[in-house]
Design a protein around this motif. Structure first.
Motif, PDB file in Angstrom:
ATOM      1  N   VAL A  42       1.978   6.035 -10.411  1.00 51.78           N
ATOM      2  CA  VAL A  42       2.380   5.316 -11.617  1.00 51.78           C
ATOM      3  C   VAL A  42       2.969   3.953 -11.251  1.00 51.78           C
ATOM      4  O   VAL A  42       2.663   2.936 -11.877  1.00 51.78           O
ATOM      5  CB  VAL A  42       3.391   6.143 -12.433  1.00 51.78           C
ATOM      6  CG1 VAL A  42       3.857   5.366 -13.662  1.00 51.78           C
ATOM      7  CG2 VAL A  42       2.768   7.471 -12.857  1.00 51.78           C
ATOM      8  N   PHE A  43       3.802   3.923 -10.220  1.00 49.39           N
ATOM      9  CA  PHE A  43       4.421   2.671  -9.773  1.00 49.39           C
ATOM     10  C   PHE A  43       3.371   1.639  -9.388  1.00 49.39           C
ATOM     11  O   PHE A  43       3.415   0.479  -9.838  1.00 49.39           O
ATOM     12  CB  PHE A  43       5.350   2.952  -8.589  1.00 49.39           C
ATOM     13  CG  PHE A  43       5.846   1.715  -7.898  1.00 49.39           C
ATOM     14  CD1 PHE A  43       6.957   1.036  -8.364  1.00 49.39           C
ATOM     15  CD2 PHE A  43       5.186   1.222  -6.773  1.00 49.39           C
ATOM     16  CE1 PHE A  43       7.409  -0.111  -7.734  1.00 49.39           C
ATOM     17  CE2 PHE A  43       5.629   0.077  -6.129  1.00 49.39           C
ATOM     18  CZ  PHE A  43       6.751  -0.592  -6.609  1.00 49.39           C
ATOM     19  N   VAL A  44       2.431   2.028  -8.544  1.00 50.95           N
ATOM     20  CA  VAL A  44       1.402   1.097  -8.067  1.00 50.95           C
ATOM     21  C   VAL A  44       0.548   0.594  -9.228  1.00 50.95           C
ATOM     22  O   VAL A  44       0.191  -0.589  -9.287  1.00 50.95           O
ATOM     23  CB  VAL A  44       0.528   1.784  -6.998  1.00 50.95           C
ATOM     24  CG1 VAL A  44      -0.691   0.921  -6.670  1.00 50.95           C
ATOM     25  CG2 VAL A  44       1.332   2.043  -5.734  1.00 50.95           C
ATOM     26  N   THR A  45       0.234   1.473 -10.161  1.00 48.56           N
ATOM     27  CA  THR A  45      -0.567   1.073 -11.316  1.00 48.56           C
ATOM     28  C   THR A  45       0.150   0.018 -12.148  1.00 48.56           C
ATOM     29  O   THR A  45      -0.439  -1.007 -12.513  1.00 48.56           O
ATOM     30  CB  THR A  45      -0.884   2.295 -12.199  1.00 48.56           C
ATOM     31  OG1 THR A  45      -1.689   3.201 -11.456  1.00 48.56           O
ATOM     32  CG2 THR A  45      -1.637   1.868 -13.458  1.00 48.56           C
ATOM     33  N   HIS A  46       1.406   0.257 -12.441  1.00 46.00           N
ATOM     34  CA  HIS A  46       2.159  -0.711 -13.245  1.00 46.00           C
ATOM     35  C   HIS A  46       2.349  -2.021 -12.492  1.00 46.00           C
ATOM     36  O   HIS A  46       2.264  -3.107 -13.091  1.00 46.00           O
ATOM     37  CB  HIS A  46       3.512  -0.118 -13.630  1.00 46.00           C
ATOM     38  CG  HIS A  46       3.411   0.925 -14.688  1.00 46.00           C
ATOM     39  ND1 HIS A  46       4.298   1.975 -14.801  1.00 46.00           N
ATOM     40  CD2 HIS A  46       2.512   1.095 -15.689  1.00 46.00           C
ATOM     41  CE1 HIS A  46       3.958   2.730 -15.829  1.00 46.00           C
ATOM     42  NE2 HIS A  46       2.877   2.225 -16.375  1.00 46.00           N
ATOM     43  N   PHE A  47       2.594  -1.948 -11.194  1.00 43.33           N
ATOM     44  CA  PHE A  47       2.740  -3.174 -10.411  1.00 43.33           C
ATOM     45  C   PHE A  47       1.437  -3.971 -10.418  1.00 43.33           C
ATOM     46  O   PHE A  47       1.446  -5.198 -10.577  1.00 43.33           O
ATOM     47  CB  PHE A  47       3.137  -2.853  -8.974  1.00 43.33           C
ATOM     48  CG  PHE A  47       3.372  -4.081  -8.131  1.00 43.33           C
ATOM     49  CD1 PHE A  47       4.607  -4.708  -8.163  1.00 43.33           C
ATOM     50  CD2 PHE A  47       2.366  -4.618  -7.341  1.00 43.33           C
ATOM     51  CE1 PHE A  47       4.829  -5.858  -7.412  1.00 43.33           C
ATOM     52  CE2 PHE A  47       2.573  -5.751  -6.592  1.00 43.33           C
ATOM     53  CZ  PHE A  47       3.814  -6.380  -6.621  1.00 43.33           C
ATOM     54  N   SER A  48       0.317  -3.283 -10.269  1.00 39.41           N
ATOM     55  CA  SER A  48      -0.980  -3.956 -10.270  1.00 39.41           C
ATOM     56  C   SER A  48      -1.274  -4.599 -11.618  1.00 39.41           C
ATOM     57  O   SER A  48      -1.787  -5.717 -11.690  1.00 39.41           O
ATOM     58  CB  SER A  48      -2.081  -2.947  -9.912  1.00 39.41           C
ATOM     59  OG  SER A  48      -3.337  -3.569  -9.811  1.00 39.41           O
ATOM     60  N   ASP A  49      -0.943  -3.898 -12.702  1.00 41.67           N
ATOM     61  CA  ASP A  49      -1.186  -4.435 -14.038  1.00 41.67           C
ATOM     62  C   ASP A  49      -0.317  -5.655 -14.329  1.00 41.67           C
ATOM     63  O   ASP A  49      -0.783  -6.647 -14.908  1.00 41.67           O
ATOM     64  CB  ASP A  49      -0.918  -3.366 -15.105  1.00 41.67           C
ATOM     65  CG  ASP A  49      -2.041  -2.353 -15.204  1.00 41.67           C
ATOM     66  OD1 ASP A  49      -3.181  -2.701 -14.869  1.00 41.67           O
ATOM     67  OD2 ASP A  49      -1.774  -1.208 -15.634  1.00 41.67           O
ATOM     68  N   ILE A  50       0.946  -5.599 -13.940  1.00 40.87           N
ATOM     69  CA  ILE A  50       1.900  -6.654 -14.277  1.00 40.87           C
ATOM     70  C   ILE A  50       1.698  -7.900 -13.421  1.00 40.87           C
ATOM     71  O   ILE A  50       1.756  -9.021 -13.918  1.00 40.87           O
ATOM     72  CB  ILE A  50       3.340  -6.130 -14.148  1.00 40.87           C
ATOM     73  CG1 ILE A  50       3.612  -5.087 -15.236  1.00 40.87           C
ATOM     74  CG2 ILE A  50       4.364  -7.268 -14.255  1.00 40.87           C
ATOM     75  CD1 ILE A  50       4.926  -4.339 -15.059  1.00 40.87           C
ATOM     76  N   THR A  51       1.450  -7.704 -12.126  1.00 40.28           N
ATOM     77  CA  THR A  51       1.349  -8.841 -11.208  1.00 40.28           C
ATOM     78  C   THR A  51      -0.090  -9.244 -10.903  1.00 40.28           C
ATOM     79  O   THR A  51      -0.321 -10.258 -10.259  1.00 40.28           O
ATOM     80  CB  THR A  51       2.045  -8.505  -9.872  1.00 40.28           C
ATOM     81  OG1 THR A  51       1.328  -7.439  -9.213  1.00 40.28           O
ATOM     82  CG2 THR A  51       3.486  -8.071 -10.102  1.00 40.28           C
ATOM     83  N   HIS A  52      -1.065  -8.426 -11.357  1.00 40.58           N
ATOM     84  CA  HIS A  52      -2.487  -8.633 -11.045  1.00 40.58           C
ATOM     85  C   HIS A  52      -2.743  -8.587  -9.540  1.00 40.58           C
ATOM     86  O   HIS A  52      -3.630  -9.272  -9.027  1.00 40.58           O
ATOM     87  CB  HIS A  52      -2.990  -9.959 -11.632  1.00 40.58           C
ATOM     88  CG  HIS A  52      -2.825 -10.049 -13.117  1.00 40.58           C
ATOM     89  ND1 HIS A  52      -3.571  -9.298 -13.992  1.00 40.58           N
ATOM     90  CD2 HIS A  52      -1.969 -10.788 -13.873  1.00 40.58           C
ATOM     91  CE1 HIS A  52      -3.193  -9.565 -15.237  1.00 40.58           C
ATOM     92  NE2 HIS A  52      -2.224 -10.463 -15.190  1.00 40.58           N
ATOM     93  N   TRP A  53      -1.940  -7.776  -8.862  1.00 36.62           N
ATOM     94  CA  TRP A  53      -2.134  -7.560  -7.434  1.00 36.62           C
ATOM     95  C   TRP A  53      -3.509  -6.962  -7.191  1.00 36.62           C
ATOM     96  O   TRP A  53      -3.954  -6.055  -7.885  1.00 36.62           O
ATOM     97  CB  TRP A  53      -1.037  -6.614  -6.935  1.00 36.62           C
ATOM     98  CG  TRP A  53      -1.101  -6.266  -5.482  1.00 36.62           C
ATOM     99  CD1 TRP A  53      -1.256  -7.125  -4.444  1.00 36.62           C
ATOM    100  CD2 TRP A  53      -0.976  -4.962  -4.912  1.00 36.62           C
ATOM    101  NE1 TRP A  53      -1.244  -6.444  -3.255  1.00 36.62           N
ATOM    102  CE2 TRP A  53      -1.059  -5.106  -3.509  1.00 36.62           C
ATOM    103  CE3 TRP A  53      -0.780  -3.689  -5.441  1.00 36.62           C
ATOM    104  CZ2 TRP A  53      -0.977  -4.029  -2.634  1.00 36.62           C
ATOM    105  CZ3 TRP A  53      -0.690  -2.611  -4.583  1.00 36.62           C
ATOM    106  CH2 TRP A  53      -0.797  -2.777  -3.194  1.00 36.62           C
ATOM    107  N   LEU A  54      -4.229  -7.491  -6.206  1.00 35.14           N
ATOM    108  CA  LEU A  54      -5.593  -7.068  -5.895  1.00 35.14           C
ATOM    109  C   LEU A  54      -6.483  -7.155  -7.137  1.00 35.14           C
ATOM    110  O   LEU A  54      -7.342  -6.303  -7.375  1.00 35.14           O
ATOM    111  CB  LEU A  54      -5.611  -5.640  -5.327  1.00 35.14           C
ATOM    112  CG  LEU A  54      -4.787  -5.402  -4.048  1.00 35.14           C
ATOM    113  CD1 LEU A  54      -4.864  -3.941  -3.633  1.00 35.14           C
ATOM    114  CD2 LEU A  54      -5.285  -6.305  -2.924  1.00 35.14           C
ATOM    115  N   ASP A  55      -6.260  -8.222  -7.909  1.00 30.98           N
ATOM    116  CA  ASP A  55      -7.018  -8.455  -9.143  1.00 30.98           C
ATOM    117  C   ASP A  55      -6.897  -7.309 -10.139  1.00 30.98           C
ATOM    118  O   ASP A  55      -7.800  -7.059 -10.951  1.00 30.98           O
ATOM    119  CB  ASP A  55      -8.502  -8.701  -8.824  1.00 30.98           C
ATOM    120  CG  ASP A  55      -8.714  -9.979  -8.021  1.00 30.98           C
ATOM    121  OD1 ASP A  55      -7.966 -10.950  -8.262  1.00 30.98           O
ATOM    122  OD2 ASP A  55      -9.610  -9.999  -7.168  1.00 30.98           O
TER     123      ASP A  55
END
Length: 346
Positions: free
Chosen positions: A17-30
């Motif tokens: 859940v953490f990684v998903t939210h971080f990816s969505d918010i920061t666009h990490w790894l697109d």
């Protein structure tokens, strides 16, 4: 008897859940690790919840003393931190400082307190509370009518399928409710309950209990929309797909029944630690990521800061609030049970 590897599995669910939210918010790894993929972590949470309720209580006598013990133990674990965060979110929202979650008015607060609605990650807690009451029905049948448990589960899952998971949500005099969030998660809770019912009795042959089954964890990222080889809409529906339910149930079965309990990747001190703080980590990580994302630093540093601060906040919450409150609840429960036992003896 503690199943130690479940601690790591609970921590893994929170990390997904953490990684998903971080990816969505920061666009990490697109944003390739986002797109709602945190649902797979929450699915693990709900299967674990159903499994542990069934594993811990289904064999116990269904009587008022055990029912009170069950509710107090469950409530003491989940409610204190949830209620604290809801109330703090409400007060901060009134002050136009949404540092936690947006609960803008009293009616929205009532929806959260009555477990009818949940903002952001809080949506899963009302569903969990509903499961506590549903399990009581299963528990009542477990002694002499256990077959009804399977019939009820089968009937509900068929009904959900043919009704296309009804989108029951709206408001009552301004108080929001969302029963859809409960209905869409029921199948995962059911699977956990069934597995928990059979964990003690099912004798898995030794030749099937292999550490190599841990590779089933690779099936989870294979269901992420960006990586999935699946071409149907199942990869986007997630909660509403019985294909996803099959895969996640298979992952859970292999990890719980086939991977040995002493597997070094699942039974270790780090997994124990992350598992213990996973609940507070789950509830607190999103506001931290949002605040860290405002810093003018690299996305990798944001990831590191978000993770460290989330772990620190979760640890402080667990040690200074969750654990003391849970200990207090258990202590009061123990005293009440002793008093009831003494009265019966008289």
């Amino acid at each position: 008897m503690e199943i130690r590897k479940l601690n790591t599995l609970r921590g893994l669910a929170a990390l997904i859940v953490f990684v998903t939210h971080f990816s969505d918010i920061t666009h990490w790894l697109d944003g390739s690790l986002g797109g709602g993929s945190g649902a797979y972590g929450v699915m693990l949470f709900f299967m674990l919840s159903g499994f542990l309720m069934s594993y811990l209580y289904i064999d116990k006598a269904f009587n008022p003393v055990n029912i009170k013990s069950y509710f107090l133990a469950r409530a003491g674990r989940v409610l204190p931190l949830y209620l604290l965060i809801v109330l703090c979110s409400y007060l901060l929202s009134l002050a136009d400082k949404d540092f936690l979650y947006h609960i803008p008015d009293f009616k929205s607060l009532v929806g959260h307190l009555l477990f009818l609605y949940g903002e952001s990650v809080l949506w899963s807690i009302p569903a969990e509370i509903h499961f506590y009451f549903i399990f009581i029905i299963f528990w009542a049948f477990s002694k002499n009518r256990a077959g009804y448990i399977y019939l009820l589960i089968l009937a509900v899952m068929i009904l959900l399928f043919f009704s296309n998971f009804p989108k029951i949500h709206g408001d009552i005099n301004g108080v929001p409710y969302n029963l859809f969030s409960v209905l869409r998660t029921l199948p995962y809770f059911f699977i956990g309950v069934i597995f928990g019912m059979h964990y003690k009795q099912l004798k898995v042959p030794e030749y099937l209990r292999k550490n190599r089954f841990i590779v089933v964890l690779c099936l989870i990222p294979l269901m992420y929309p960006e990586f999935s080889p699946v071409s149907s809409d199942a990869k986007m529906k997630m909660w509403l797909s019985y294909e996803v339910l099959l895969v996640m149930s298979s992952v859970f079965f292999c990890l719980v029944f086939l991977v040995p309990d002493n597997n070094v990747l699942l039974a270790n001190k780090l997994g124990d630690f992350i598992g213990k703080i996973s609940y507070s980590f789950y509830l607190l990580h999103l506001p931290i990521i949002v605040q860290v994302n405002q810093f003018d630093v690299s996305v990798e540093l944001k990831l590191l800061l978000s993770f460290i601060l989330s772990v620190l906040a979760a640890y402080l919450s667990y040690r200074s609030f969750e654990k003391p409150v849970a200990r207090l609840v258990r202590s009061n429960l123990f005293n009440k049970l002793n008093q009831q036992g003494a009265l019966k003896a008289l």
